[in-house]
Write a protein that holds these residues in place. Structure first.
Motif, PDB file in Angstrom:
ATOM      1  N   TRP A  55      20.642 -12.467  43.984  1.00 35.41           N
ATOM      2  CA  TRP A  55      21.015 -13.160  45.216  1.00 35.41           C
ATOM      3  C   TRP A  55      19.836 -13.975  45.756  1.00 35.41           C
ATOM      4  O   TRP A  55      20.000 -15.135  46.149  1.00 35.41           O
ATOM      5  CB  TRP A  55      21.507 -12.155  46.256  1.00 35.41           C
ATOM      6  CG  TRP A  55      22.016 -12.833  47.481  1.00 35.41           C
ATOM      7  CD1 TRP A  55      23.237 -13.407  47.669  1.00 35.41           C
ATOM      8  CD2 TRP A  55      21.272 -13.052  48.682  1.00 35.41           C
ATOM      9  NE1 TRP A  55      23.308 -13.951  48.919  1.00 35.41           N
ATOM     10  CE2 TRP A  55      22.112 -13.761  49.570  1.00 35.41           C
ATOM     11  CE3 TRP A  55      19.994 -12.716  49.092  1.00 35.41           C
ATOM     12  CZ2 TRP A  55      21.706 -14.129  50.840  1.00 35.41           C
ATOM     13  CZ3 TRP A  55      19.590 -13.088  50.363  1.00 35.41           C
ATOM     14  CH2 TRP A  55      20.434 -13.784  51.217  1.00 35.41           C
ATOM     15  N   LYS A  68      31.743 -19.940  40.760  1.00 37.11           N
ATOM     16  CA  LYS A  68      32.500 -18.866  41.419  1.00 37.11           C
ATOM     17  C   LYS A  68      32.090 -17.483  40.926  1.00 37.11           C
ATOM     18  O   LYS A  68      32.029 -16.538  41.713  1.00 37.11           O
ATOM     19  CB  LYS A  68      34.002 -19.078  41.232  1.00 37.11           C
ATOM     20  CG  LYS A  68      34.515 -20.215  42.056  1.00 37.11           C
ATOM     21  CD  LYS A  68      36.005 -20.371  41.931  1.00 37.11           C
ATOM     22  CE  LYS A  68      36.441 -21.583  42.738  1.00 37.11           C
ATOM     23  NZ  LYS A  68      37.874 -21.794  42.679  1.00 37.11           N
ATOM     24  N   LYS A  69      31.798 -17.364  39.637  1.00 36.85           N
ATOM     25  CA  LYS A  69      31.368 -16.061  39.096  1.00 36.85           C
ATOM     26  C   LYS A  69      30.143 -15.542  39.838  1.00 36.85           C
ATOM     27  O   LYS A  69      29.997 -14.348  40.052  1.00 36.85           O
ATOM     28  CB  LYS A  69      31.004 -16.182  37.609  1.00 36.85           C
ATOM     29  CG  LYS A  69      32.140 -16.197  36.656  1.00 36.85           C
ATOM     30  CD  LYS A  69      31.603 -16.084  35.244  1.00 36.85           C
ATOM     31  CE  LYS A  69      31.541 -17.448  34.624  1.00 36.85           C
ATOM     32  NZ  LYS A  69      31.188 -17.416  33.199  1.00 36.85           N
ATOM     33  N   LYS A  71      28.882 -17.032  42.900  1.00 33.01           N
ATOM     34  CA  LYS A  71      29.067 -17.154  44.345  1.00 33.01           C
ATOM     35  C   LYS A  71      29.747 -15.922  44.939  1.00 33.01           C
ATOM     36  O   LYS A  71      29.399 -15.473  46.023  1.00 33.01           O
ATOM     37  CB  LYS A  71      29.897 -18.403  44.633  1.00 33.01           C
ATOM     38  CG  LYS A  71      30.056 -18.734  46.088  1.00 33.01           C
ATOM     39  CD  LYS A  71      30.814 -20.043  46.230  1.00 33.01           C
ATOM     40  CE  LYS A  71      30.948 -20.454  47.675  1.00 33.01           C
ATOM     41  NZ  LYS A  71      31.613 -21.754  47.806  1.00 33.01           N
ATOM     42  N   TYR A  72      30.727 -15.374  44.196  1.00 32.23           N
ATOM     43  CA  TYR A  72      31.450 -14.198  44.678  1.00 32.23           C
ATOM     44  C   TYR A  72      31.051 -12.922  43.934  1.00 32.23           C
ATOM     45  O   TYR A  72      31.077 -11.843  44.510  1.00 32.23           O
ATOM     46  CB  TYR A  72      32.958 -14.425  44.559  1.00 32.23           C
ATOM     47  CG  TYR A  72      33.413 -15.636  45.337  1.00 32.23           C
ATOM     48  CD1 TYR A  72      33.346 -15.643  46.728  1.00 32.23           C
ATOM     49  CD2 TYR A  72      33.864 -16.773  44.693  1.00 32.23           C
ATOM     50  CE1 TYR A  72      33.739 -16.751  47.455  1.00 32.23           C
ATOM     51  CE2 TYR A  72      34.264 -17.893  45.412  1.00 32.23           C
ATOM     52  CZ  TYR A  72      34.202 -17.878  46.787  1.00 32.23           C
ATOM     53  OH  TYR A  72      34.576 -18.975  47.502  1.00 32.23           O
ATOM     54  N   GLY A  73      30.678 -13.053  42.675  1.00 31.51           N
ATOM     55  CA  GLY A  73      30.358 -11.886  41.863  1.00 31.51           C
ATOM     56  C   GLY A  73      29.076 -11.191  42.266  1.00 31.51           C
ATOM     57  O   GLY A  73      29.039  -9.966  42.396  1.00 31.51           O
ATOM     58  N   ALA A  76      29.429  -9.274  45.507  1.00 29.46           N
ATOM     59  CA  ALA A  76      30.277  -8.092  45.289  1.00 29.46           C
ATOM     60  C   ALA A  76      29.487  -6.987  44.600  1.00 29.46           C
ATOM     61  O   ALA A  76      29.561  -5.813  44.986  1.00 29.46           O
ATOM     62  CB  ALA A  76      31.508  -8.468  44.461  1.00 29.46           C
TER      63      ALA A  76
END
Length: 91
Positions: A55, A68-69, A71-73, A76
């Motif tokens: 991060w 997206k993998k 940005k959200y992964g 999470a």
């Protein structure tokens, strides 16, 4: 602090630094049109405990922030790891 907790904290510190540096190296390679580090390795390092480093690497080097993998992964994975570490430390 028990020995196991100490080992876990040292491991997390080391994997965080390594992951942060690997994200920076991949960003440098992208800018210089060099062979890239596979996304599976970058996400794998995050999953192995380096989510904070992943991060931070995304924020500091503006790397993989639109995928997206990532940005959200990564957030999470980070959330799950925070819960696990807090649970482990409170035991």
């Amino acid at each position: 602090m028990s020995e196991l907790k100490y080992i876990v904290l040292v491991y997390l510190a080391v994997i965080t630094v390594v992951t942060f540096l690997v994200y920076g190296i991949d960003k440098w390679k992208a800018q210089h049109k060099r062979w890239r580090i596979p996304e599976s390795v970058l996400l794998g390092l995050a999953a192995l405990g380096g989510s904070v480093g992943a991060w931070l690497g995304m924020q500091v080097w503006h790397h993989k922030t639109q995928h997206k993998k990532f940005k959200y992964g990564v957030p999470a994975i980070l959330a799950v790891q925070v819960v696990v570490v807090v649970w482990l430390l409170l035991r």
